[in-house]
Enzyme design. Structure first.
Site, PDB file in Angstrom:
ATOM      1  CG  ASP A 187     -29.204  39.145 133.896  1.00 53.35           C
ATOM      2  OD1 ASP A 187     -30.285  39.129 133.265  1.00 53.35           O
ATOM      3  OD2 ASP A 187     -29.019  39.842 134.902  1.00 53.35           O
ATOM      4  CG  HIS A 192     -29.430  44.123 131.041  1.00 57.42           C
ATOM      5  ND1 HIS A 192     -29.309  45.270 131.786  1.00 57.42           N
ATOM      6  CD2 HIS A 192     -29.968  43.191 131.870  1.00 57.42           C
ATOM      7  CE1 HIS A 192     -29.734  45.036 133.026  1.00 57.42           C
ATOM      8  NE2 HIS A 192     -30.143  43.792 133.095  1.00 57.42           N
ATOM      9  CB  ILE A 207     -29.539  50.085 131.698  1.00 59.41           C
ATOM     10  CG1 ILE A 207     -30.377  48.931 132.273  1.00 59.41           C
ATOM     11  CG2 ILE A 207     -30.405  51.305 131.414  1.00 59.41           C
ATOM     12  CD1 ILE A 207     -31.036  49.259 133.615  1.00 59.41           C
TER      13      ILE A 207
END
Length: 284
Positions: A187, A192, A207
């Site tokens: 991902d 992120h 996050i």
């Protein structure tokens, strides 16, 4: 309109070949915080190839999440990715995931629900190898601003926590580098990892992946409520209720009942802000 529900559901499923081996499993487990303490026999089941077992939530990264990627590019689906939120995740295990495998994943849009202010896509992936079905994965994807087309609202039941104290409460620290390691399993969303991108998205800093919290929670349940036996897990579902920042602590509350463990997950440092809700681990 950008979403043609009938066309999306009627579209031919998409198939792809996926493969994995012990390195993929180990990297995924490390991305969930496994291996602490490094010589703990219980942790070696997640990190040492000669003792390895596979946490069922690995299904969400096997083949780099072909179900979600394929679903958002399916016929009848034309949405702004900035309006897309991962609302929930369910995995049904048909048998334990092998440490090394080759399989075919078949993905389709199983349903499109009309929540008035948003549409909800249910993206289903069914995975099978030469020996038969392995797992079925459903991702519930919210698309803001795409509701109001007069479709079925779909299920909306909430899983209320039992009216008693939890049987177990455990805490799991999220390392500062957790998202950087977890994203190596496939991902690559800059939300992120890139502080500038995170600020554009409205966050003070990057996050944690929701599916990382999902995997960390399943590991905690397996380790504390199921005696470390991941092969007992048959189904795992959750609703993503909030965010986690690297460096925070997950507070995981468990209510154990015959054949199931009900769970809530909160961010300890932010006054128990919700992280995962409607969370259920079913087992044999």
């Amino acid at each position: 309109m950008p979403i043609d529900a009938a066309k999306a559901v009627a579209a031919e499923p998409r198939s792809a070949e996926i493969a994995w081996d012990h390195k993929d499993i180990q990297l995924y487990h490390l991305g969930l915080g496994a291996g602490v303490p490094a010589t703990d026999p219980d942790e070696l089941r997640y990190t040492l190839e000669s003792k390895l077992h596979v946490l069922p939530s690995f299904a969400t990264v096997a083949g780099a999440g072909m179900g979600v990627v394929g679903g958002l590019s399916a016929p009848g689906i034309d949405v702004n990715l900035a309006h897309v939120l991962h609302g929930g995740q369910t995995i049904e295990l048909h048998r334990p995931i092998p440490v090394k495998g080759k399989a075919t994943t078949t993905s389709r849009v199983a349903a499109v629900y009309d929540k008035t202010k948003a549409a909800v896509l249910v993206l289903r992936s069914e995975v099978a190898d030469a020996d038969g079905p392995l797992w079925t994965s459903d991702s519930q994807i919210f698309v803001r601003g795409e509701g109001g087309f007069g479709g079925d609202r779909g299920p909306s039941a909430r899983l209320e926590a039992p009216e008693r104290a939890p049987d177990r409460t455990v805490e799991r620290a999220v390392r500062e580098d957790q998202a950087l390691l977890y994203r190596l399993s496939g991902d690559w969303n800059p939300l992120h990892a890139d502080p500038e991108f995170a600020k554009l998205a409205g966050f003070d800093k990057p996050i944690l992946h929701g599916l990382c919290s999902y995997g960390m929670t399943l590991k905690a349940v397996a380790d504390t409520a199921l005696g470390g036996d991941v092969s007992r897990i048959t189904r795992y579902s959750t609703r993503f209720a909030g965010i986690v920042f690297p460096g925070e602590t997950l507070r995981i509350r468990m209510w154990q009942e015959p054949g199931r463990v009900q769970v809530t997950v909160t961010a300890a440092e932010r006054e128990d802000a919700p992280v995962l809700a409607d969370t259920l681990v079913e087992h044999n």
